[in-house]
Design a protein around this motif. Structure first.
Motif, short mmCIF file in Angstrom:
data_model
loop_
_atom_site.label_atom_id
_atom_site.label_comp_id
_atom_site.label_asym_id
_atom_site.label_seq_id
_atom_site.Cartn_x
_atom_site.Cartn_y
_atom_site.Cartn_z
N GLU A 103 0.84 -1.21 0.00
CA GLU A 103 0.00 0.00 0.00
C GLU A 103 0.87 1.25 0.00
N ALA A 104 1.88 1.28 0.86
CA ALA A 104 2.76 2.45 0.94
C ALA A 104 3.53 2.64 -0.35
N LEU A 105 3.97 1.55 -0.95
CA LEU A 105 4.71 1.64 -2.20
C LEU A 105 3.82 2.19 -3.31
N SER A 106 2.60 1.73 -3.37
CA SER A 106 1.66 2.23 -4.38
C SER A 106 1.43 3.72 -4.22
N ARG A 107 1.21 4.15 -2.99
CA ARG A 107 0.98 5.58 -2.74
C ARG A 107 2.25 6.39 -2.98
N GLY A 108 3.39 5.83 -2.61
CA GLY A 108 4.65 6.53 -2.82
C GLY A 108 4.96 6.74 -4.29
N LEU A 109 4.66 5.76 -5.11
CA LEU A 109 4.84 5.91 -6.55
C LEU A 109 3.86 6.94 -7.10
N GLU A 110 2.64 6.90 -6.63
CA GLU A 110 1.61 7.84 -7.09
C GLU A 110 2.00 9.28 -6.76
N GLU A 111 2.64 9.48 -5.61
CA GLU A 111 3.02 10.83 -5.18
C GLU A 111 4.43 11.22 -5.62
N SER A 112 5.04 10.38 -6.46
CA SER A 112 6.41 10.64 -6.97
C SER A 112 7.43 10.75 -5.85
N LEU A 113 7.24 9.97 -4.80
CA LEU A 113 8.20 9.92 -3.70
C LEU A 113 9.22 8.81 -3.88
N VAL A 114 8.92 7.86 -4.77
CA VAL A 114 9.77 6.69 -4.98
C VAL A 114 10.23 6.69 -6.42
N ASP A 115 11.55 6.59 -6.62
CA ASP A 115 12.11 6.64 -7.97
C ASP A 115 12.62 5.30 -8.46
N LYS A 116 12.82 4.36 -7.57
CA LYS A 116 13.31 3.04 -7.95
C LYS A 116 12.93 2.04 -6.88
N VAL A 117 12.53 0.84 -7.31
CA VAL A 117 12.18 -0.23 -6.38
C VAL A 117 13.10 -1.41 -6.64
N GLY A 118 13.69 -1.93 -5.58
CA GLY A 118 14.45 -3.16 -5.64
C GLY A 118 13.77 -4.20 -4.79
N PHE A 119 13.56 -5.39 -5.34
CA PHE A 119 12.83 -6.43 -4.60
C PHE A 119 13.52 -7.77 -4.77
N THR A 120 13.73 -8.46 -3.66
CA THR A 120 14.16 -9.85 -3.66
C THR A 120 13.12 -10.66 -2.93
N GLY A 121 12.58 -11.66 -3.61
CA GLY A 121 11.53 -12.48 -3.00
C GLY A 121 10.90 -13.40 -4.03
N SER A 122 9.66 -13.75 -3.80
CA SER A 122 9.00 -14.74 -4.64
C SER A 122 8.63 -14.16 -6.00
N SER A 123 8.50 -15.05 -6.97
CA SER A 123 8.11 -14.63 -8.32
C SER A 123 6.71 -14.04 -8.33
N GLU A 124 5.83 -14.57 -7.49
CA GLU A 124 4.46 -14.08 -7.46
C GLU A 124 4.39 -12.63 -6.98
N VAL A 125 5.07 -12.33 -5.88
CA VAL A 125 5.08 -10.96 -5.37
C VAL A 125 5.85 -10.05 -6.32
N GLY A 126 6.93 -10.57 -6.89
CA GLY A 126 7.70 -9.78 -7.85
C GLY A 126 6.88 -9.36 -9.05
N ALA A 127 6.01 -10.25 -9.52
CA ALA A 127 5.14 -9.91 -10.64
C ALA A 127 4.21 -8.76 -10.28
N ARG A 128 3.69 -8.76 -9.05
CA ARG A 128 2.81 -7.68 -8.61
C ARG A 128 3.56 -6.36 -8.52
N ILE A 129 4.78 -6.42 -8.01
CA ILE A 129 5.58 -5.19 -7.90
C ILE A 129 5.96 -4.69 -9.29
N GLY A 130 6.30 -5.61 -10.19
CA GLY A 130 6.61 -5.20 -11.56
C GLY A 130 5.43 -4.54 -12.24
N GLU A 131 4.23 -5.09 -12.02
CA GLU A 131 3.02 -4.49 -12.60
C GLU A 131 2.77 -3.11 -12.03
N LEU A 132 2.94 -2.97 -10.71
CA LEU A 132 2.72 -1.68 -10.06
C LEU A 132 3.70 -0.63 -10.58
#
Length: 506
Positions: A202-231
């Motif tokens: 939720e925070a990541l989604s809002r942070g991207l929407e408000e231009s507070l986040v410029d890059k995301v790095g994620f290590t974890g499962s393929s399923e969660v990674g796909a969601r982060i990639g889509e976001l």
């Protein structure tokens, strides 16, 4: 100190080898708290980016020296909090030191290029510039080494970083942050936040929407990674995704079987099989299949399992969540499979003991290692990642068949081939889709100056470590400087070559 808003939701991190031992209790921040940290990082970015890169490099060098000076304490904490054998924890801490050693020098490089112009009295340049605020989300199986792959190069390149570690590795994250602070990383430039998965998303989604986040790095499962990639894609950002693997080991007819068994034992059962690079399926030539299964089964049966403070192959599974998932994987073993050895199956306990077990299994998440022969290409055990001490085995006849089997699950992280034939080794290299290949070595293992990452279900092609990760944490900026005193229009005013169009060879 850790930046996190006080919350009535407290997460208790426990020792997986002894669940009565509480390692840390941390408040889990709400989404608004994480957004506040994003804003703090945004405000701190300008000053940190303006700090000369060689100075940032000296901070990274100091960080490495402090980690080295506190290596034994940090390794002990890793073993206590996530159950990794102490020799593996020491190696993980050394990986941080190696990463700092490499990137400290990059503070005096971060090279751009001077490019010749097609116009007179004009110069062209390229510069690397930091991306801004980096949000890093990491798993807990490598609670300090893998985070350093993000934190160190991102900070070196002039970014500010907000790190969300796995909740069950909270103490390791706080310890690493304290070392970074002591090395000179300012508050706001690196912050740690503790939160659960849904809150973080939720925070990541809002942070991207408000231009507070410029890059995301994620290590974890393929399923969660796909969601982060889509976001991230919805905000025209390309994340750095390091995801799961179903890593194959091809054992050729001419392989040194003793060496192959050693590699399978380490990569299949080291860290209790809880690595993204853990061996998934051994694809063994039909002529040596029976001997390989026999030798691996014996090696697994004789392996020492137990208290991770002792000299063991592996200790407990990291947490109750991983233990429950592993028990589900065991239900995938079907009647057509052959379980090698007589080591038992399921949780190790007084009623389901393991010969040679070190310590008391009752308070921990200890599980028997499993070798499953006769795995088929349509089995879940063949197609899906299994995070735990279980290895599948199948056979092949031709090298093309082996390569097809290795690629079939759709992951593409790590792989290995055991052979003494260069044609086989290079044939596998050409055919496999994996981002990493080891020849006569295990599927696990990384060095700080070599690119690490995967393709397909294992990632989006981004790479960590070495100079290649710089492209994740910098953007290229092109500069053209015209000092001719007039307007020169590229392509339009470019000098033409006066050639003879009627010339013919005689």
């Amino acid at each position: 100190m850790t930046t996190s808003t006080v919350s009535d939701r407290i997460f208790r991190s426990v020792n997986p080898a002894d669940r009565t031992d509480t390692v840390a209790e941390v408040p889990l921040g709400a989404a608004d708290a994480l957004l506040d940290v994003f804003r703090t990082a945004k405000q701190a970015h300008e000053a940190w980016a303006a700090t000369p890169a060689p100075v940032r490099g000296r901070v990274i060098a100091a960080f490495g020296r402090l980690v080295e000076a506190n290596a034994e304490s940090l390794a002990g904490l890793v073993t206590r909090e996530v159950g990794k054998p102490l020799h593996e924890s020491r190696g993980e801490v050394q990986e941080i030191v190696d990463t700092c050693d490499f990137f400290a020098g990059e503070g005096r490089r971060l090279y751009g290029q001077t490019v010749p112009s097609e116009m007179p009295d004009k110069q062209l340049f390229t510069f690397r510039v930091p991306v801004g605020v980096v949000v890093t989300i990491t798993a807990g199986n490598f609670p300090v080494a893998v985070p350093s792959w993000y934190l160190v190069p991102a900070l070196l390149c002039g970014n500010t970083v907000v790190w969300k570690p796995a909740e069950y590795a909270a103490a390791c994250a706080d310890a690493l942050l304290s070392l970074a602070r002591a090395a000179g990383v300012p508050a706001g430039v690196l912050e740690v936040v503790h939160a659960d998965g849904p809150t973080t998303f939720e925070a990541l989604s809002r942070g991207l929407e408000e231009s507070l986040v410029d890059k995301v790095g994620f290590t974890g499962s393929s399923e969660v990674g796909a969601r982060i990639g889509e976001l991230c894609g919805r905000h025209l950002q390309s994340p750095c995704l390091e995801l799961g693997g179903k890593n194959p080991m091809i054992v050729a007819a001419d392989a040194d079987l003793d060496l192959a068994v050693q590699g399978a034992l380490f990569s299949g059962y080291g860290t209790a099989g809880q690595r993204c690079t853990s061996l998934g399926t051994a694809i063994v030539h039909e002529s040596v299949h029976g001997e390989f299964v026999s030798r691996l089964g014996q090696a697994v049966e004789e392996a020492v399992v137990g208290d991770p403070r002792a000299d063991v192959l592996y200790g407990p599974l990291i947490s109750e969540v991983f233990a429950e998932r592993f028990e589900e994987y065991l239900t995938w073993i079907g009647p057509h499979h052959r379980v090698s050895g007589s080591t038992g199956r399921g949780r190790i306990s007084s009623s389901n003991p393991r010969k040679g077990f070190v310590g008391d299994p009752e308070p921990g998440h200890f599980y028997h290692p499993v070798v499953v022969d006769g795995v088929r290409p349509d089995d879940r055990l063949f197609l899906e990642e299994t995070f735990g001490p279980i290895v599948g085995i199948t056979t092949y006849g031709t090298l093309d068949e082996a390569i097809d089997l290795a690629n079939l699950p759709g992951y593409g992280l790590s792989s290995s081939v055991y052979t003494n034939d260069p044609a086989t080794a290079f044939g596998v290299r050409r055919g496999l889709r994996a981002g990493m290949l080891s020849v006569n070595n295990s599927t696990s293992g990384a060095e700080a100056h070599l690119p690490f990452g995967g393709n397909g279900r294992s990632g989006n092609g981004s790479r960590q470590s070495g100079i290649w990760v710089l492209d994740q944490f910098t953007r290229w900026q092109a500069v053209n400087w015209d000092y001719s005193g007039g307007l020169q229009r590229a392509q339009i005013d470019t000098a033409q070559i006066d050639a003879d169009p009627g010339f013919r060879l005689t």
